[in-house]
Design a protein around this motif. Structure first.
Motif, PDB file in Angstrom:
ATOM      1  N   GLN A 150       0.830  -1.219   0.000  1.00  0.00           N
ATOM      2  CA  GLN A 150       0.000   0.000   0.000  1.00  0.00           C
ATOM      3  C   GLN A 150       0.856   1.257   0.000  1.00  0.00           C
ATOM      4  O   GLN A 150       0.526   2.255  -0.647  1.00  0.00           O
ATOM      5  CB  GLN A 150      -0.911   0.010   1.226  1.00  0.00           C
ATOM      6  N   GLY A 151       1.973   1.210   0.732  1.00  0.00           N
ATOM      7  CA  GLY A 151       2.893   2.361   0.775  1.00  0.00           C
ATOM      8  C   GLY A 151       3.451   2.668  -0.617  1.00  0.00           C
ATOM      9  O   GLY A 151       3.553   3.833  -1.014  1.00  0.00           O
ATOM     10  N   ILE A 152       3.779   1.621  -1.350  1.00  0.00           N
ATOM     11  CA  ILE A 152       4.351   1.829  -2.695  1.00  0.00           C
ATOM     12  C   ILE A 152       3.276   2.369  -3.636  1.00  0.00           C
ATOM     13  O   ILE A 152       3.515   3.323  -4.397  1.00  0.00           O
ATOM     14  CB  ILE A 152       4.944   0.508  -3.251  1.00  0.00           C
ATOM     15  N   VAL A 153       2.087   1.794  -3.573  1.00  0.00           N
ATOM     16  CA  VAL A 153       1.010   2.246  -4.477  1.00  0.00           C
ATOM     17  C   VAL A 153       0.649   3.705  -4.161  1.00  0.00           C
ATOM     18  O   VAL A 153       0.435   4.514  -5.067  1.00  0.00           O
ATOM     19  CB  VAL A 153      -0.213   1.302  -4.394  1.00  0.00           C
ATOM     20  N   ALA A 154       0.642   4.043  -2.870  1.00  0.00           N
ATOM     21  CA  ALA A 154       0.344   5.435  -2.494  1.00  0.00           C
ATOM     22  C   ALA A 154       1.426   6.364  -3.049  1.00  0.00           C
ATOM     23  O   ALA A 154       1.133   7.480  -3.512  1.00  0.00           O
ATOM     24  CB  ALA A 154       0.246   5.557  -0.975  1.00  0.00           C
ATOM     25  N   ALA A 155       2.679   5.916  -3.013  1.00  0.00           N
ATOM     26  CA  ALA A 155       3.784   6.754  -3.534  1.00  0.00           C
ATOM     27  C   ALA A 155       3.640   6.933  -5.043  1.00  0.00           C
ATOM     28  O   ALA A 155       3.895   8.011  -5.581  1.00  0.00           O
ATOM     29  CB  ALA A 155       5.129   6.124  -3.193  1.00  0.00           C
ATOM     30  N   ILE A 156       3.216   5.867  -5.731  1.00  0.00           N
ATOM     31  CA  ILE A 156       3.048   5.969  -7.191  1.00  0.00           C
ATOM     32  C   ILE A 156       1.859   6.891  -7.507  1.00  0.00           C
ATOM     33  O   ILE A 156       1.906   7.696  -8.412  1.00  0.00           O
ATOM     34  CB  ILE A 156       2.828   4.565  -7.821  1.00  0.00           C
ATOM     35  N   TYR A 157       0.796   6.767  -6.740  1.00  0.00           N
ATOM     36  CA  TYR A 157      -0.410   7.596  -6.887  1.00  0.00           C
ATOM     37  C   TYR A 157      -0.940   7.517  -8.325  1.00  0.00           C
ATOM     38  O   TYR A 157      -0.983   8.527  -9.056  1.00  0.00           O
ATOM     39  CB  TYR A 157      -0.082   9.044  -6.478  1.00  0.00           C
ATOM     40  N   PRO A 158      -1.339   6.325  -8.752  1.00  0.00           N
ATOM     41  CA  PRO A 158      -1.789   6.173 -10.147  1.00  0.00           C
ATOM     42  C   PRO A 158      -3.115   6.886 -10.394  1.00  0.00           C
ATOM     43  O   PRO A 158      -3.992   6.860  -9.533  1.00  0.00           O
ATOM     44  CB  PRO A 158      -1.990   4.651 -10.305  1.00  0.00           C
ATOM     45  N   LEU A 200       3.798 -12.189  -9.523  1.00  0.00           N
ATOM     46  CA  LEU A 200       2.492 -12.758  -9.169  1.00  0.00           C
ATOM     47  C   LEU A 200       1.442 -11.669  -8.965  1.00  0.00           C
ATOM     48  O   LEU A 200       0.340 -11.960  -8.508  1.00  0.00           O
ATOM     49  CB  LEU A 200       2.636 -13.625  -7.918  1.00  0.00           C
ATOM     50  N   GLY A 201       1.803 -10.427  -9.239  1.00  0.00           N
ATOM     51  CA  GLY A 201       0.801  -9.363  -9.261  1.00  0.00           C
ATOM     52  C   GLY A 201       0.652  -8.562  -7.979  1.00  0.00           C
ATOM     53  O   GLY A 201      -0.325  -7.822  -7.827  1.00  0.00           O
ATOM     54  N   ALA A 202       1.620  -8.653  -7.062  1.00  0.00           N
ATOM     55  CA  ALA A 202       1.491  -7.958  -5.772  1.00  0.00           C
ATOM     56  C   ALA A 202       1.240  -6.452  -5.951  1.00  0.00           C
ATOM     57  O   ALA A 202       0.410  -5.872  -5.248  1.00  0.00           O
ATOM     58  CB  ALA A 202       2.747  -8.179  -4.934  1.00  0.00           C
ATOM     59  N   LEU A 203       1.943  -5.830  -6.893  1.00  0.00           N
ATOM     60  CA  LEU A 203       1.731  -4.398  -7.155  1.00  0.00           C
ATOM     61  C   LEU A 203       0.751  -4.210  -8.314  1.00  0.00           C
ATOM     62  O   LEU A 203       0.016  -3.216  -8.363  1.00  0.00           O
ATOM     63  CB  LEU A 203       3.068  -3.720  -7.516  1.00  0.00           C
ATOM     64  N   THR A 204       0.750  -5.174  -9.218  1.00  0.00           N
ATOM     65  CA  THR A 204      -0.090  -5.084 -10.424  1.00  0.00           C
ATOM     66  C   THR A 204      -1.567  -4.929 -10.042  1.00  0.00           C
ATOM     67  O   THR A 204      -2.270  -4.063 -10.587  1.00  0.00           O
ATOM     68  CB  THR A 204       0.056  -6.382 -11.258  1.00  0.00           C
ATOM     69  N   GLU A 205      -2.026  -5.757  -9.119  1.00  0.00           N
ATOM     70  CA  GLU A 205      -3.461  -5.763  -8.794  1.00  0.00           C
ATOM     71  C   GLU A 205      -3.923  -4.432  -8.199  1.00  0.00           C
ATOM     72  O   GLU A 205      -4.859  -3.826  -8.726  1.00  0.00           O
ATOM     73  CB  GLU A 205      -3.787  -6.940  -7.867  1.00  0.00           C
ATOM     74  N   PRO A 206      -3.259  -3.924  -7.140  1.00  0.00           N
ATOM     75  CA  PRO A 206      -3.744  -2.651  -6.590  1.00  0.00           C
ATOM     76  C   PRO A 206      -3.570  -1.465  -7.542  1.00  0.00           C
ATOM     77  O   PRO A 206      -4.386  -0.538  -7.520  1.00  0.00           O
ATOM     78  CB  PRO A 206      -2.932  -2.460  -5.307  1.00  0.00           C
TER      79      PRO A 206
END
Ligand code: SAM
Length: 269
Positions: free
Chosen positions: A27-35, A48-54
């Motif tokens: 979640q921290g990484i996805v928040a930093a990316i802020y897609p 296996l999609g850990a970042l891909t899915e969110p």
């Protein structure tokens, strides 16, 4: 137990497979990316999609580049993402990011938990496309992030620092312990953000000479520059270019290296 098996897949060492499983880190990484939904995001090594899915949940389309044939196949048949995903089954080192940018009609946002065995050459590959890339977020070995973000007069400052900061503004985002991955790597990790400069602050006429002068200086970083660069400059030339004879590689700024590279372009040895 540091099992090699995760979600039914046995991690392959040769592909640098350490899968993220810590939800807080993800979640921290996805928040930093802020897609944002209309942006063009490209993930390197989705695994296996850990970042891909969110991330895919937040965008209309997502392109992923995966070298492992089994993992690429798994993603093509992902139960709820396959319609959003474009899977490029290829070595990311061979991908032309300018072409991706032109196809999408907008700059690319690149992210990934990179295979550590190829992370440095992969970043050098990406720097070639700095003007097609909006930003990059990468999980790397913590030591590599330190080198990317280093300033002059420090041990971590080197050729990677100079090339990264020549092309990009670089900032550390978060540190990640080995326990966040399966299997756990032997080293600490960290996430870094790189934002390519729209206008290069210290442009050189020929990158070859920037690479060459940096390699030569840092390959012999304990020597004074007068000795390390003796095949490229006489000591008089170095003095005329404003370089202290007793300085070492880590004492020069990026502007200094660009200045030396531009002089060499006009006065090749
Ligand atoms: N993103 C996933 C995660 O965070 O759990 C996996 C990360 S794992 C460290 C690196 C991924 O990059 C693996 O899926 C691996 O198969 C893939 N990979 C390795 N070398 C690659 C290359 N040259 N080009 C594209 N993908 C590569």
């Amino acid at each position: 137990m540091n099992s090699k098996k995760h979600l039914g897949h046995t991690a392959r060492k040769r592909f640098g497979q350490n899968f993220l499983h810590d939800q807080q880190v993800i979640q921290g990484i996805v928040a930093a990316i802020y897609p944002q939904s209309d942006q063009y995001l490209v993930e390197i090594g989705p695994g296996l999609g850990a970042l891909t899915e969110p991330v895919a949940e937040q965008v209309d389309q997502l392109t992923v580049i995966e070298l492992d044939r089994d993992l690429a196949e798994r993603l093509r048949h992902h139960p709820f993402l396959h319609q959003k995903l474009t899977v490029i089954e290829q070595d990311a080192m061979q991908v032309d990011f300018r072409q991706l940018c032109e196809q999408a009609g907008q700059k690319v946002r690149v992210f990934g938990n990179l295979p550590y065995n190829i992370s440095t050459p992969l970043m050098f590959h990406l720097f070639n496309y700095y003007d097609s890339i909006q930003d990059m977020h990468f999980m790397l070995q913590k030591e590599v992030v330190k080198r990317l973000c280093a300033g002059p007069n420090s041990k971590a400052y080197g050729r990677l620092t100079i090339m990264a900061q020549y092309f990009c503004q670089v900032m550390p985002v978060l540190e990640v312990p080995p326990s966040a991955f399966k299997p756990a790597p032997k080293v600490d990790s960290a996430v870094v953000r790189l934002i390519p400069h729209v206008t290069l602050p210290h442009p050189v006429k020929d990158l070859y000479w920037l690479n060459r002068v940096c390699s030569q200086a840092f390959n012999q970083r304990r020597k004074t520059l007068r000795n390390a660069l003796a095949t490229l400059f006489s000591s008089e030339q170095l003095t005329a270019l404003g370089v202290d004879q007793n300085a070492r590689a880590e004492n020069l700024s990026i502007a200094d290296y660009a200045h030396l590279a531009n002089w060499l372009t006009d006065n090749p040895p």
